[in-house]
Design a protein around this motif. Structure first.
Motif, PDB file in Angstrom:
ATOM      1  N   ILE A   7       0.951  -1.183  -0.054  1.00 57.57           N
ATOM      2  CA  ILE A   7       0.000  -0.011  -0.027  1.00 57.57           C
ATOM      3  C   ILE A   7       0.820   1.009  -0.062  1.00 57.57           C
ATOM      4  O   ILE A   7       1.839   1.308   0.924  1.00 57.57           O
ATOM      5  CB  ILE A   7      -0.746   0.019   1.313  1.00 57.57           C
ATOM      6  N   GLY A   8       0.695   2.070  -1.169  1.00 53.93           N
ATOM      7  CA  GLY A   8       1.450   3.241  -1.107  1.00 53.93           C
ATOM      8  C   GLY A   8       0.726   4.544  -0.603  1.00 53.93           C
ATOM      9  O   GLY A   8      -0.515   4.778  -0.863  1.00 53.93           O
ATOM     10  N   ARG A   9       1.331   5.421   0.321  1.00 54.58           N
ATOM     11  CA  ARG A   9       0.834   6.790   0.648  1.00 54.58           C
ATOM     12  C   ARG A   9       1.079   7.639  -0.699  1.00 54.58           C
ATOM     13  O   ARG A   9       2.042   8.276  -0.438  1.00 54.58           O
ATOM     14  CB  ARG A   9       1.479   7.260   1.944  1.00 54.58           C
ATOM     15  N   ILE A  10       0.152   7.650  -1.530  1.00 58.52           N
ATOM     16  CA  ILE A  10       0.242   8.245  -3.024  1.00 58.52           C
ATOM     17  C   ILE A  10      -0.830   8.678  -3.588  1.00 58.52           C
ATOM     18  O   ILE A  10      -1.857   8.088  -3.401  1.00 58.52           O
ATOM     19  CB  ILE A  10       1.345   7.274  -3.801  1.00 58.52           C
ATOM     20  N   ALA A  11      -0.660   9.513  -4.405  1.00 58.76           N
ATOM     21  CA  ALA A  11      -1.896   9.920  -5.267  1.00 58.76           C
ATOM     22  C   ALA A  11      -3.096  10.560  -4.405  1.00 58.76           C
ATOM     23  O   ALA A  11      -4.109   9.896  -4.530  1.00 58.76           O
ATOM     24  CB  ALA A  11      -2.264   8.788  -6.216  1.00 58.76           C
ATOM     25  N   GLY A  12      -2.813  11.326  -3.256  1.00 52.41           N
ATOM     26  CA  GLY A  12      -3.839  12.008  -2.722  1.00 52.41           C
ATOM     27  C   GLY A  12      -3.480  12.648  -1.558  1.00 52.41           C
ATOM     28  O   GLY A  12      -4.186  13.326  -0.827  1.00 52.41           O
ATOM     29  N   SER A  55      -7.153  20.877  -8.815  1.00 53.08           N
ATOM     30  CA  SER A  55      -5.791  20.624  -9.104  1.00 53.08           C
ATOM     31  C   SER A  55      -5.147  19.091  -8.425  1.00 53.08           C
ATOM     32  O   SER A  55      -4.326  18.535  -9.063  1.00 53.08           O
ATOM     33  CB  SER A  55      -4.938  21.622  -8.710  1.00 53.08           C
ATOM     34  N   ALA A  56      -5.506  19.069  -7.286  1.00 58.86           N
ATOM     35  CA  ALA A  56      -4.990  17.865  -6.425  1.00 58.86           C
ATOM     36  C   ALA A  56      -5.669  16.603  -7.073  1.00 58.86           C
ATOM     37  O   ALA A  56      -5.075  15.473  -7.366  1.00 58.86           O
ATOM     38  CB  ALA A  56      -5.545  17.731  -5.032  1.00 58.86           C
ATOM     39  N   TYR A  57      -6.918  16.712  -7.445  1.00 63.86           N
ATOM     40  CA  TYR A  57      -7.719  15.564  -8.211  1.00 63.86           C
ATOM     41  C   TYR A  57      -6.807  15.170  -9.408  1.00 63.86           C
ATOM     42  O   TYR A  57      -6.704  14.092  -9.837  1.00 63.86           O
ATOM     43  CB  TYR A  57      -9.043  15.756  -8.588  1.00 63.86           C
ATOM     44  N   PHE A  58      -6.466  16.395 -10.115  1.00 62.83           N
ATOM     45  CA  PHE A  58      -5.897  16.053 -11.434  1.00 62.83           C
ATOM     46  C   PHE A  58      -4.522  15.348 -11.365  1.00 62.83           C
ATOM     47  O   PHE A  58      -4.034  14.502 -12.009  1.00 62.83           O
ATOM     48  CB  PHE A  58      -5.509  17.461 -12.147  1.00 62.83           C
ATOM     49  N   HIS A  59      -3.730  15.865 -10.337  1.00 64.45           N
ATOM     50  CA  HIS A  59      -2.410  15.276  -9.901  1.00 64.45           C
ATOM     51  C   HIS A  59      -2.588  13.894  -9.442  1.00 64.45           C
ATOM     52  O   HIS A  59      -1.695  13.106  -9.732  1.00 64.45           O
ATOM     53  CB  HIS A  59      -1.686  16.208  -9.009  1.00 64.45           C
ATOM     54  N   SER A  60      -3.614  13.606  -8.777  1.00 64.31           N
ATOM     55  CA  SER A  60      -3.752  12.240  -8.390  1.00 64.31           C
ATOM     56  C   SER A  60      -4.081  11.361  -9.434  1.00 64.31           C
ATOM     57  O   SER A  60      -3.450  10.166  -9.330  1.00 64.31           O
ATOM     58  CB  SER A  60      -4.901  12.231  -7.343  1.00 64.31           C
ATOM     59  N   THR A  61      -4.891  11.849 -10.524  1.00 61.00           N
ATOM     60  CA  THR A  61      -5.281  11.010 -11.454  1.00 61.00           C
ATOM     61  C   THR A  61      -3.963  10.461 -12.280  1.00 61.00           C
ATOM     62  O   THR A  61      -3.751   9.659 -12.928  1.00 61.00           O
ATOM     63  CB  THR A  61      -6.277  11.703 -12.509  1.00 61.00           C
ATOM     64  N   TYR A  66       0.452   6.845 -14.155  1.00 59.84           N
ATOM     65  CA  TYR A  66       1.741   6.545 -14.102  1.00 59.84           C
ATOM     66  C   TYR A  66       2.181   5.327 -13.215  1.00 59.84           C
ATOM     67  O   TYR A  66       3.121   4.668 -13.729  1.00 59.84           O
ATOM     68  CB  TYR A  66       2.603   7.853 -13.253  1.00 59.84           C
ATOM     69  N   VAL A  67       1.669   5.119 -12.252  1.00 57.78           N
ATOM     70  CA  VAL A  67       1.789   4.109 -11.447  1.00 57.78           C
ATOM     71  C   VAL A  67       1.386   2.600 -12.391  1.00 57.78           C
ATOM     72  O   VAL A  67       2.281   1.606 -12.276  1.00 57.78           O
ATOM     73  CB  VAL A  67       1.294   4.068 -10.200  1.00 57.78           C
ATOM     74  N   THR A  72       2.822  -2.535 -15.003  1.00 58.78           N
ATOM     75  CA  THR A  72       2.753  -3.403 -16.162  1.00 58.78           C
ATOM     76  C   THR A  72       4.104  -3.165 -17.087  1.00 58.78           C
ATOM     77  O   THR A  72       3.966  -4.018 -18.079  1.00 58.78           O
ATOM     78  CB  THR A  72       1.498  -2.817 -17.248  1.00 58.78           C
ATOM     79  N   SER A  73       5.230  -2.693 -16.624  1.00 58.29           N
ATOM     80  CA  SER A  73       6.368  -2.576 -17.460  1.00 58.29           C
ATOM     81  C   SER A  73       7.536  -3.737 -16.867  1.00 58.29           C
ATOM     82  O   SER A  73       8.662  -3.681 -17.592  1.00 58.29           O
ATOM     83  CB  SER A  73       6.866  -1.242 -17.262  1.00 58.29           C
ATOM     84  N   GLY A  74       7.221  -4.382 -15.949  1.00 63.63           N
ATOM     85  CA  GLY A  74       8.405  -5.270 -15.196  1.00 63.63           C
ATOM     86  C   GLY A  74       9.301  -4.200 -14.204  1.00 63.63           C
ATOM     87  O   GLY A  74      10.296  -4.826 -13.611  1.00 63.63           O
ATOM     88  N   PHE A  75       8.803  -3.292 -13.827  1.00 65.29           N
ATOM     89  CA  PHE A  75       9.614  -2.290 -12.962  1.00 65.29           C
ATOM     90  C   PHE A  75       9.637  -3.042 -11.599  1.00 65.29           C
ATOM     91  O   PHE A  75      10.695  -2.606 -10.986  1.00 65.29           O
ATOM     92  CB  PHE A  75       8.685  -1.035 -12.827  1.00 65.29           C
ATOM     93  N   ALA A  76       8.735  -3.867 -11.097  1.00 66.60           N
ATOM     94  CA  ALA A  76       8.768  -4.343  -9.899  1.00 66.60           C
ATOM     95  C   ALA A  76       9.188  -5.833  -9.886  1.00 66.60           C
ATOM     96  O   ALA A  76       9.291  -6.824  -8.864  1.00 66.60           O
ATOM     97  CB  ALA A  76       7.259  -4.553  -9.416  1.00 66.60           C
TER      98      ALA A  76
END
Length: 400
Positions: A7-12, A55-61, A66-67, A72-76
């Motif tokens: 769980i990431g503290r991210i996008a919000g 603006s927060a909604y836009f950046h969260s989206t 991006y995540v 889905t790129s094999g990053f993990a």
């Protein structure tokens, strides 16, 4: 083996609770900075602006998209642990331990390939399908602080098949029951400043179906914790509530046992998470907010020991860290210590945070190695706290 949930503290997390409504900057007293979706960091931009929530909604989206692309790129992918750089590790003993852990992981992955596990498809990086070693599930979270924003993101949906709102089970002819979900994140938590039993935040959290967290600090009285659980989880549903403890390294052993005992006596099923970051913030001689890696891991290991002694189990760890690089291509320098031995004089080299100090990539890897090594030794019956090389070399304090 228990399933690991990331769980990431991210996008919000664009709002910050503050203890004081005003702060002094130079000879001026201005409104406190409450996060980018309220006002600006610049002292001349402190007037709250509701347009910032859009603006927060836009950046969260944008962040979520991006995540999704990264996942889905094999990053993990875990297929190449020997590629993890350990050049930052100064202690020879610590480097040797880290290499032993990464070599063990690499050998285990090599063995699974040898016996054909996971070889039904090509690796994800080479066009294969999803797999547990090449891709992970990742959930988002943040503190549900701004109720105006959270309420606007709340929707009513039918419950999934097999899930009921209460103990009663609907008949086949009845419409599927509905519940309210917060759609701004998978997981939200109530902060230590907003957990009043008769407050608006507790009332809101009581009404949503999402799994929720509650921050628990030294000011939480045992009875108050049980009453709070009674309000937000009256049916005592498993998985509904996670308690996130944040005491400070010197206070964990004093308060955690009582909180565990009170919850056990109440019969409430909870998941316990240790937040070893927020209770260990200090101010350096240069005025920068920072944390020391040694106190972070001291609180973490103290929580592990207390849970074991209380016949409970620590279910997770909450860390603030970043893989962010400064303009010169090196990791940020916001927390002291760790395997790189970051000193107070080096804090200003690449201090990037406008909010709280974060572990950098190398320090977060230190924590991962420490936790992995601890539970491996525990599982094998080899753990002895007085001979834990990683803990000692990373600056942990011995048991009191």
């Amino acid at each position: 083996m228990k399933l690991q949930v990331r769980i990431g503290r991210i996008a919000g997390q664009y709002a910050k609770p503050r203890s004081s409504a005003m702060e002094k900057i130079g000879d001026r007293e201005v409104l406190s900075f409450r996060g980018d979706n309220v006002n600006g960091l610049d002292p001349d931009d402190r007037t709250p602006d509701p347009e910032r929530m859009l603006s927060a909604y836009f950046h969260s989206t944008a962040t979520l998209n991006y995540v999704r692309g990264l996942l889905t790129s094999g990053f993990a992918s875990l297929h190449h642990p020997r590629d993890w750089s350990l050049a930052h590790v100064r202690s020879p003993e610590l480097k040797k331990e880290f290499e032993r852990i990464s070599d063990g992981l690499s050998d285990a992955l090599g063995f699974t390939r040898t016996i054909g596990v996971g070889m039904e498809n090509a690796p994800y990086e080479k066009g294969g399908g999803r797999g547990v070693l090449g891709e992970v599930d990742f959930y988002t979270s943040h503190e549900g602080l701004m109720l105006n924003y959270e309420e606007a993101m709340t929707r009513e949906f039918p419950l999934p098949p097999g899930v009921t709102q209460s103990h009663s089970k609907p008949s086949d002819t009845e419409a599927r029951p509905k519940a309210f979900y917060n759609t701004s994140a998978h997981f939200l938590w109530i902060g230590d400043r907003t957990r009043q039993l008769d407050g608006a935040h507790v009332e809101y959290f009581r009404g949503i179906r999402n799994p929720i967290g509650i921050k628990v600090g030294p000011s939480m009285v045992d009875d108050e914790l049980v009453r709070l659980l009674d309000i937000v989880n009256p049916d005592k549903q498993s998985g509904r509530v996670t308690l996130i403890t944040r005491y400070g390294a010197a206070k964990a052993k004093k308060y955690l046992p009582g909180h565990i005992a009170a919850v056990q006596k109440s019969g409430h099923p909870v998941i316990w998470i240790c937040d070893p970051m927020h209770g260990n913030t200090l101010t350096s001689s240069s005025g920068l907010k920072t944390r020391h890696f040694g106190t972070i891991i001291s609180e973490l290991t103290a929580c592990i020991r207390v849970h074991a002694a209380s016949k409970s189990r620590l279910g997770g760890v909450s860390l603030e860290f970043t893989g962010e690089l400064a303009e010169d291509g090196f990791s940020v320098t916001e927390c002291l210590g760790g395997s790189m031995g970051l000193s107070e004089e080096q804090l200003g080299l690449r201090y990037q945070s406008f909010c709280d100090p974060r572990l950098n990539f190398e320090q977060s890897l230190d924590v991962a190695f420490l936790i992995s090594n601890h539970f491996k030794k525990e599982r094998l019956g080899e753990y002895h706290e007085n001979v834990d090389v990683l803990y000692a070399e990373l600056g942990g304090q011995g048991p009191a």
